[in-house]
Design a protein around this motif. Structure first.
Motif, mmCIF file in Angstrom:
data_model
loop_
_atom_site.group_PDB
_atom_site.id
_atom_site.type_symbol
_atom_site.label_atom_id
_atom_site.label_comp_id
_atom_site.label_asym_id
_atom_site.label_seq_id
_atom_site.Cartn_x
_atom_site.Cartn_y
_atom_site.Cartn_z
ATOM 1 N N UNK A 253 -53.075 -41.397 -83.141
ATOM 2 C CA UNK A 253 -52.726 -39.999 -82.884
ATOM 3 C C UNK A 253 -53.691 -39.333 -81.910
ATOM 4 N N UNK A 254 -54.856 -39.968 -81.662
ATOM 5 C CA UNK A 254 -55.832 -39.392 -80.728
ATOM 6 C C UNK A 254 -55.582 -39.834 -79.298
ATOM 7 N N UNK A 255 -54.688 -40.808 -79.112
ATOM 8 C CA UNK A 255 -54.429 -41.307 -77.779
ATOM 9 C C UNK A 255 -55.556 -42.131 -77.202
ATOM 10 N N UNK A 256 -56.376 -42.739 -78.069
ATOM 11 C CA UNK A 256 -57.540 -43.464 -77.567
ATOM 12 C C UNK A 256 -57.241 -44.925 -77.285
ATOM 13 N N UNK A 257 -55.992 -45.347 -77.455
ATOM 14 C CA UNK A 257 -55.665 -46.729 -77.147
ATOM 15 C C UNK A 257 -55.271 -46.898 -75.681
ATOM 16 N N UNK A 258 -55.225 -45.810 -74.945
ATOM 17 C CA UNK A 258 -54.919 -45.890 -73.527
ATOM 18 C C UNK A 258 -56.106 -46.420 -72.748
ATOM 19 N N UNK A 259 -55.822 -47.251 -71.739
ATOM 20 C CA UNK A 259 -56.914 -47.805 -70.926
ATOM 21 C C UNK A 259 -57.608 -46.720 -70.118
ATOM 22 N N UNK A 260 -56.910 -45.593 -69.867
ATOM 23 C CA UNK A 260 -57.512 -44.515 -69.097
ATOM 24 C C UNK A 260 -58.378 -43.623 -69.964
ATOM 25 N N UNK A 261 -58.399 -43.870 -71.252
ATOM 26 C CA UNK A 261 -59.150 -43.006 -72.158
ATOM 27 C C UNK A 261 -60.624 -43.334 -72.120
ATOM 28 N N UNK A 262 -61.437 -42.320 -72.455
ATOM 29 C CA UNK A 262 -62.880 -42.540 -72.538
ATOM 30 C C UNK A 262 -63.234 -43.400 -73.734
ATOM 31 N N UNK A 263 -62.304 -43.578 -74.655
ATOM 32 C CA UNK A 263 -62.525 -44.413 -75.835
ATOM 33 C C UNK A 263 -61.898 -45.799 -75.636
ATOM 34 N N UNK A 264 -62.068 -46.340 -74.429
ATOM 35 C CA UNK A 264 -61.441 -47.615 -74.104
ATOM 36 C C UNK A 264 -61.911 -48.737 -75.029
ATOM 37 N N UNK A 265 -63.091 -48.577 -75.586
ATOM 38 C CA UNK A 265 -63.626 -49.619 -76.463
ATOM 39 C C UNK A 265 -62.690 -49.895 -77.623
ATOM 40 N N UNK A 266 -62.042 -48.871 -78.151
ATOM 41 C CA UNK A 266 -61.166 -49.081 -79.295
ATOM 42 C C UNK A 266 -60.002 -49.990 -78.934
ATOM 43 N N UNK A 267 -59.446 -49.799 -77.735
ATOM 44 C CA UNK A 267 -58.378 -50.691 -77.292
ATOM 45 C C UNK A 267 -58.851 -52.124 -77.175
#
Length: 312
Positions: A253-267
């Motif tokens: 729900x946070x949208x952190x699975x996107x490669x463009x996200x600053x939370x790329x580590x989670x992906x």
């Protein structure tokens, strides 16, 4: 003494610049995050020991008081082997620089620990205000855990004495029982390995010396590797798929699975759990661990070599 200082400088420079860059580009740390964390710690210890040994030798050469205290128990032949009677012109400047670096490192570590303690105290006070009683149906076998009334799904670990797991009711509603167990195993993996101390150390060094490649890479890789290591702890007990699904449920729900996200580590973590890389064989793990453990002995060997040679 000059030879010792030059050798210590060479070892510190090699451990602080090319080796960290090569280790950052390597692929095997993703397969063995615990071993990789150990290697990074040994590299940092090597550089710090080089600086400390050079500081002691330089101070002994420049200041007679320090020399008398350091070499008081040693025979005259050992003192003569270090050739401290005539200090090079650059020894005083190097000693001053290393002393300032040691003081700055101590200050950065102290500030980081004090700030972490302050943040932890504020967080605990805030949690005490929000914390309800544990639901009656929650199994007590899950260990010390604080449940917060919040529809936002989240779970985290708060270090301290004792460390505490915090889970929101949103997470309890969203996760299945097995997924919740995987999340809690992940957080307990952080607590058992004392990852908070590694994070504090790496952050303090990177903040104090941002232009030193070793400390910058050490901070970045520590934040990444501790998560991979905790993921492995959870996946070994509850399965890779269950752990990956738990991460997705908590974070999609946070949208952190996107490669463009600053939370790329989670992906990257989810991909790694869905397609786990093969571990290194036991022999390579043992060899890497042993070699890394021997590297910090190199500064000590360089420092004590003249004295040991004189005694021999």
């Amino acid at each position: 003494m000059t030879v010792c200082l030059l050798l210590l400088s060479a070892v510190a420079l090699a451990a602080a610049v090319p080796v960290p860059r090569a280790l950052t580009r390597a692929r095997w740390p993703e397969r063995e995050p615990v071993v990789a964390l150990w290697v990074w710690q040994c590299l940092v210890a090597t550089v710090l020991l080089c600086c400390l040994a050079a500081l002691v030798l330089g101070a002994a050469a420049v200041f007679h008081t320090v020399r008398d205290r350091v070499f008081a128990p040693a025979p005259p032949a050992v003192t003569a082997a270090y050739d401290l009677s005539v200090a090079p012109a650059w020894a005083a400047a190097l000693t001053l620089l290393l002393a300032c670096g040691a003081a700055w490192t101590t200050a950065m570590l102290g500030r980081e620990l004090a700030e972490a303690r302050r943040r932890r105290g504020l967080a605990r006070a805030h949690l005490r205000e929000r914390a309800p009683d544990l639901p009656a149906g929650l199994p007590v076998a899950r260990g010390p855990m604080l449940v917060l009334e919040d529809e936002y799904p989240d779970a985290w670990w708060m270090p301290g004495h004792p460390p505490q797991l915090i889970v929101t009711t949103g997470a309890l509603q969203r996760l299945t029982g097995h997924q919740l167990d995987a999340v809690l195993a992940h957080e307990r993996g952080h607590a058992r390995a004392h990852h908070d101390w590694l994070l504090h150390l790496s952050t303090a060094l990177a903040t104090g010396f941002p232009r030193v490649p070793l400390f910058a890479h050490f901070c970045d890789q520590t934040h990444r590797l501790v998560e991979l290591a905790a993921d492995d702890t959870a996946s070994r007990r509850h399965g890779h798929l269950t752990t990956a699904l738990a991460l997705i449920e908590l974070n999609q729900h946070r949208g952190v699975l996107s490669c463009a996200s600053s939370h790329r580590l989670l992906g990257e973590r989810v991909d790694r759990l869905l397609e786990p890389p093969p571990r290194l064989d036991r022999r390579r793990r043992a060899l890497t661990t042993t070699v890394a453990a021997l590297v910090p002995l190199l500064p000590l060997l360089i420092t004590f070599a003249p004295g040991l040679t004189a005694l021999g």
